[in-house]
Design a protein around this motif. Structure first.
Motif, PDB file in Angstrom:
ATOM      1  N   PHE A  79      -8.307 -13.248  -5.666  1.00 37.73           N
ATOM      2  CA  PHE A  79      -9.533 -13.263  -4.867  1.00 37.73           C
ATOM      3  C   PHE A  79      -9.252 -13.711  -3.451  1.00 37.73           C
ATOM      4  O   PHE A  79     -10.065 -13.543  -2.568  1.00 37.73           O
ATOM      5  CB  PHE A  79     -10.606 -14.169  -5.480  1.00 37.73           C
ATOM      6  N   ARG A  80      -8.068 -14.275  -3.218  1.00 40.33           N
ATOM      7  CA  ARG A  80      -7.819 -14.815  -1.891  1.00 40.33           C
ATOM      8  C   ARG A  80      -7.354 -13.752  -0.913  1.00 40.33           C
ATOM      9  O   ARG A  80      -7.336 -13.981   0.286  1.00 40.33           O
ATOM     10  CB  ARG A  80      -6.789 -15.939  -1.966  1.00 40.33           C
ATOM     11  N   GLY A  81      -6.938 -12.618  -1.453  1.00 43.18           N
ATOM     12  CA  GLY A  81      -6.527 -11.543  -0.575  1.00 43.18           C
ATOM     13  C   GLY A  81      -5.337 -11.886   0.285  1.00 43.18           C
ATOM     14  O   GLY A  81      -5.187 -11.381   1.399  1.00 43.18           O
ATOM     15  N   ASN A 118      -2.586  -8.479 -10.144  1.00 39.29           N
ATOM     16  CA  ASN A 118      -3.261  -7.350  -9.486  1.00 39.29           C
ATOM     17  C   ASN A 118      -3.376  -6.161 -10.436  1.00 39.29           C
ATOM     18  O   ASN A 118      -4.392  -5.468 -10.455  1.00 39.29           O
ATOM     19  CB  ASN A 118      -2.496  -6.929  -8.229  1.00 39.29           C
ATOM     20  N   ASP A 175       1.676   0.012 -13.026  1.00 42.42           N
ATOM     21  CA  ASP A 175       0.493  -0.041 -13.885  1.00 42.42           C
ATOM     22  C   ASP A 175      -0.237   1.290 -13.898  1.00 42.42           C
ATOM     23  O   ASP A 175       0.024   2.167 -13.067  1.00 42.42           O
ATOM     24  CB  ASP A 175      -0.455  -1.173 -13.435  1.00 42.42           C
ATOM     25  N   ALA A 230      -7.281  -9.450   2.918  1.00 41.74           N
ATOM     26  CA  ALA A 230      -7.816  -8.158   2.510  1.00 41.74           C
ATOM     27  C   ALA A 230      -7.977  -8.195   1.011  1.00 41.74           C
ATOM     28  O   ALA A 230      -7.025  -8.382   0.279  1.00 41.74           O
ATOM     29  CB  ALA A 230      -6.830  -7.046   2.896  1.00 41.74           C
ATOM     30  N   THR A 231      -9.189  -8.098   0.555  1.00 46.07           N
ATOM     31  CA  THR A 231      -9.428  -8.120  -0.885  1.00 46.07           C
ATOM     32  C   THR A 231     -10.631  -7.267  -1.214  1.00 46.07           C
ATOM     33  O   THR A 231     -11.566  -7.165  -0.416  1.00 46.07           O
ATOM     34  CB  THR A 231      -9.660  -9.558  -1.406  1.00 46.07           C
ATOM     35  N   SER A 232     -10.568  -6.636  -2.368  1.00 53.53           N
ATOM     36  CA  SER A 232     -11.735  -5.867  -2.811  1.00 53.53           C
ATOM     37  C   SER A 232     -12.552  -6.689  -3.789  1.00 53.53           C
ATOM     38  O   SER A 232     -13.483  -6.207  -4.386  1.00 53.53           O
ATOM     39  CB  SER A 232     -11.245  -4.581  -3.484  1.00 53.53           C
ATOM     40  N   LYS A 233     -12.147  -7.967  -3.977  1.00 53.70           N
ATOM     41  CA  LYS A 233     -12.697  -8.698  -5.121  1.00 53.70           C
ATOM     42  C   LYS A 233     -13.835  -9.659  -4.803  1.00 53.70           C
ATOM     43  O   LYS A 233     -14.631  -9.978  -5.674  1.00 53.70           O
ATOM     44  CB  LYS A 233     -11.569  -9.410  -5.845  1.00 53.70           C
ATOM     45  N   ALA A 244      -2.037 -12.466  -1.339  1.00 53.73           N
ATOM     46  CA  ALA A 244      -0.781 -12.355  -2.076  1.00 53.73           C
ATOM     47  C   ALA A 244       0.096 -11.237  -1.532  1.00 53.73           C
ATOM     48  O   ALA A 244       1.246 -11.467  -1.164  1.00 53.73           O
ATOM     49  CB  ALA A 244      -1.058 -12.141  -3.556  1.00 53.73           C
ATOM     50  N   LEU A 245      -0.442 -10.048  -1.442  1.00 57.36           N
ATOM     51  CA  LEU A 245       0.390  -8.933  -0.997  1.00 57.36           C
ATOM     52  C   LEU A 245       0.862  -9.138   0.429  1.00 57.36           C
ATOM     53  O   LEU A 245       2.009  -8.857   0.763  1.00 57.36           O
ATOM     54  CB  LEU A 245      -0.364  -7.614  -1.129  1.00 57.36           C
ATOM     55  N   CYS A 278      -4.225  -3.223   2.036  1.00 56.80           N
ATOM     56  CA  CYS A 278      -3.977  -4.289   1.063  1.00 56.80           C
ATOM     57  C   CYS A 278      -2.885  -5.244   1.526  1.00 56.80           C
ATOM     58  O   CYS A 278      -2.777  -6.359   1.005  1.00 56.80           O
ATOM     59  CB  CYS A 278      -3.651  -3.711  -0.311  1.00 56.80           C
ATOM     60  N   ALA A 289      -6.748  -4.485 -11.781  1.00 56.41           N
ATOM     61  CA  ALA A 289      -6.995  -3.059 -11.543  1.00 56.41           C
ATOM     62  C   ALA A 289      -7.356  -2.325 -12.827  1.00 56.41           C
ATOM     63  O   ALA A 289      -7.498  -1.106 -12.837  1.00 56.41           O
ATOM     64  CB  ALA A 289      -5.760  -2.423 -10.898  1.00 56.41           C
ATOM     65  N   MET A 338      -5.208   3.007  -5.556  1.00 56.32           N
ATOM     66  CA  MET A 338      -5.874   2.786  -4.262  1.00 56.32           C
ATOM     67  C   MET A 338      -5.898   4.082  -3.461  1.00 56.32           C
ATOM     68  O   MET A 338      -5.004   4.916  -3.587  1.00 56.32           O
ATOM     69  CB  MET A 338      -5.122   1.732  -3.445  1.00 56.32           C
ATOM     70  N   THR A 362      -0.621   2.316 -10.006  1.00 58.51           N
ATOM     71  CA  THR A 362       0.068   1.712  -8.877  1.00 58.51           C
ATOM     72  C   THR A 362       1.439   1.219  -9.296  1.00 58.51           C
ATOM     73  O   THR A 362       1.607   0.684 -10.388  1.00 58.51           O
ATOM     74  CB  THR A 362      -0.750   0.503  -8.359  1.00 58.51           C
TER      75      THR A 362
END
Ligand code: ADP
Ligand code: MG
Length: 604
Positions: free
Chosen positions: A103-105, A42, A67, A85-88, A107-108, A80, A46, A72, A151
């Motif tokens: 891309f799967r949204g 991530n 990082d 939920a993904t911005s990708k 992980a978090l 997130c 970013a 965000m 972040t």
């Protein structure tokens, strides 16, 4: 009946999101290293330029990634943690051309459901940052806070609410090893980003951002920074580009081999993946060069059109499928072979300077083929006939270096020729090369030569035979006789003139011309026993086995005195081999000692 279906209807419910996340977490987050991977990816996605990883207790207490990426806003800082939920990606088409790591949204959301997570994030444009705390998937607090741009995600007490999972964690040392491997793979694929890894308050890695524009150059710097001095000068660059696929990276020289597969880094479009088949492609390129049970080091990057590779086969995204796996396998194998061939290990004979030189790194290696089919020319060893001017006029020059003719070191010379070749203890051949000293093992070198020649003969059936004055009749034990019959065609191709006779005996009229005269009688027996031994121990295919057995049986032994022209011919034939630097059983045929190394030893 209807009762049952009514009952069934009532049984099915949509799970609460936190429960669904916790179940999904089982797939995404198997261990601390998988959580680290997601959070690190991530940070890369970013756009970070500087990433710090802080671990405590092998990740079980804390995995934190800080990082300096895009950060965000308030909404996203909460969103997130929601599943999917993904911005990708926004559409199904995006899936076809995934360029980001995530891309799967999920992980978090998954991590947050099995840990206590604290997120601090701020975009440069915002005056204030946000801090969100999540426990077991529930947002506990979310408030503005002071924090720097970028972040920070701290994953605390991973699996605190999944005792089964927590108990399944391996020893702290093992978990740390996986964490470090994850860190290494991400650091390798992003050499232009600075990284730092701290574990229990101690700095493990501090990797500066590599500035080189060329990815390969940057990668080399990163490899040195990551793996240290041991790897410098021992990395062979490999690479090739086609319209379909580009390959770039480094393999370790054979002596860098490892006991485990830990240091095998394969990347597809920047994503670290495991793929048995492609790992095998690299591995087989090293065949014979490294001892059994060990693995080569490599860091190889494949890039291809994302639509030709499916990264979506597993939630952890560590597996990939290619639409032309076979083609990629062969391509990779040939590239690594070529790279190894051009490696520093292999001196190249350059015609213009009349002396040996090592090819410049990355220069293609063209083995000199003048020793090819040497079975038909006479060689220097017993049974091969008297050498006729061992190497011909061209090769004769090759070993006469300009230095040698200028200042002849009379004492050390062999055979009165002004060549720089010495035989040491009747087993090693020493010779000067441009970069220093080269030492060859005469037995291993000859084994390699005979092995390749034998393979060639088995395939083409052109082995030269020398006829015996008195044909020999040899009787075999029942098992051996059966084996002999199985191998008959290949034996003939090698140059054995044999025929089965009555009972279990064979008559031998001729043997391969490589074989020392005087042992015609025992040779078949010896080859068969060696063959059986190899078959049990090494499980090599039968042709290779036969070639190995013959080479082993017939190679010149340590303790054999060689004349200068014999040594020259041996070296010449060795460098005409496809894999000159190891015997068929993986022992090195040669080592080189750079002049700098000698200087160092003499404290110069
Ligand atoms: P994915 O990476 O598959 O999109 P994640 O669950 O890993 O899913 O992350 C969800 C979203 O959170 C990302 O799409 C991104 O918008 C945001 N995000 C996560 N980590 C960071 C970060 N370090 N910096 C900025 N945005 C982030
Ligand atoms: Mg992600």
């Amino acid at each position: 009946m209807s009762d049952v279906s009514v009952e069934a209807e009532r049984l099915i419910r949509v799970m609460p999101e936190t429960l669904a996340n916790k179940i999904a977490a089982g797939e995404v987050v198997q261990r601390p290293a998988s959580a680290l991977k997601e959070v690190l990816e991530n940070a890369i996605d970013a756009g970070a330029g500087d990433v710090e990883v802080i671990l405590k207790s092998s990740g079980s207490e804390l995995i934190q990634v800080v990082d300096d990426g895009c950060g965000m806003g308030r909404e996203d800082a909460r969103a997130c943690f929601r599943r999917h939920a993904t911005s990708k990606i926004t559409s199904i088409d995006d899936l076809e051309r995934i360029r980001t790591l995530g891309f799967r949204g999920e992980a978090l959301a998954s991590i947050a459901s099995v840990a206590q997570v604290e997120l601090r994030t701020k975009r440069t444009a915002d005056d204030v940052g946000y801090c969100v705390r999540v426990e077991g998937g529930e947002i506990i607090t979310s408030e503005p806070c002071a924090t720097k741009d970028g972040t920070s995600i701290a994953v605390k007490n991973l699996f605190y609410n999944v005792p089964a999972r927590r108990n399944f964690m391996k020893t702290p040392a093992t978990e740390l090893r996986h964490l470090v491997e994850t860190f290494q793979s991400i650091a390798l694929s992003n050499p232009s980003i600075a990284f730092r890894l701290v574990h229990d308050g101690m700095d493990m890695y501090r990797l500066p951002a590599e500035q080189e524009e060329d990815f390969g150059d940057a990668l080399e710097g990163r490899l040195h920074a990551l793996f240290g001095a041991e790897y410098e000068d021992r990395l062979v660059r490999v690479g090739e580009q086609t319209s379909y696929l580009s390959v770039e990276g480094f393999v370790g020289e054979p002596e860098l081999h490892k006991r485990g597969r830990g240091e095998q880094f394969l990347f597809v479009n920047g994503r670290h993946v495991r793929n048995r088949s492609l790992e095998h492609a690299v591995f087989t390129s090293f065949e014979d060069l490294i001892p059994e049970g060990s693995y080569p080091f490599f860091a190889i990057f494949l890039s291809l059109d994302p639509s030709r590779v499916d990264v979506n086969v597993h939630p952890s995204k560590a597996e990939v499928k290619f639409d032309d796996e076979r083609g990629i396998y062969n391509f990779l194998k040939s590239i690594v072979r070529k790279g190894l061939g051009s490696a520093m290990l292999t001196p190249q004979i350059s015609a213009d300077t009349d002396r040996w030189s090592f090819p410049a790194e990355g220069a293609p290696f063209t083995p000199s083929r003048h020793g090819e089919g040497a079975g038909t020319t006479s060689g220097p060893f017993p049974g091969q006939g008297e050498p006729t001017g061992p190497m011909g006029p061209r090769s004769e020059q090759l070993y006469r270096t300009p230095e040698a003719s200028r200042r002849p070191d009379g004492d050390e010379k062999v055979g009165g020729d002004d060549t720089l070749l010495w035989q040491l203890h009747e087993r090693y051949i020493l010779t000067q090369i441009r970069s220093g000293l080269m030492i060859l093992d005469q037995n291993a070198a000859h084994e390699r030569i005979l092995y390749e020649r034998a393979l060639h003969h088995i395939d083409d059936g052109v082995g030269m035979s020398q006829q015996l004055l008195f044909p020999q009749t040899v009787e075999f034990a029942p098992g051996d006789f059966e084996l002999l019959k199985e191998l008959l065609a290949d034996l003939r191709a090698l140059g054995f003139d044999v025929e089965t006779f009555g009972g279990r005996s064979v008559v031998v009229r001729g043997v391969p011309s490589d074989i020392r005269s005087g042992d015609e009688r025992s040779i078949l027996d010896d080859i068969l026993s060696q063959y059986k031994l190899n078959r049990e121990r090494l499980k090599v295919p039968s042709k290779e086995n036969l070639a190995k057995s013959l080479a082993r049986r017939s190679a010149i032994r340590p303790g054999t005195r060689l004349a200068a022209r014999e040594m020259r011919s041996l070296i010449d034939q060795l460098f005409a081999c496809e894999m000159p630097y190891a015997c068929p059983n993986g022992r090195p045929t040669m080592i080189k000692i750079p002049i700098e190394e000698l200087d160092k030893r003499f404290s110069r």
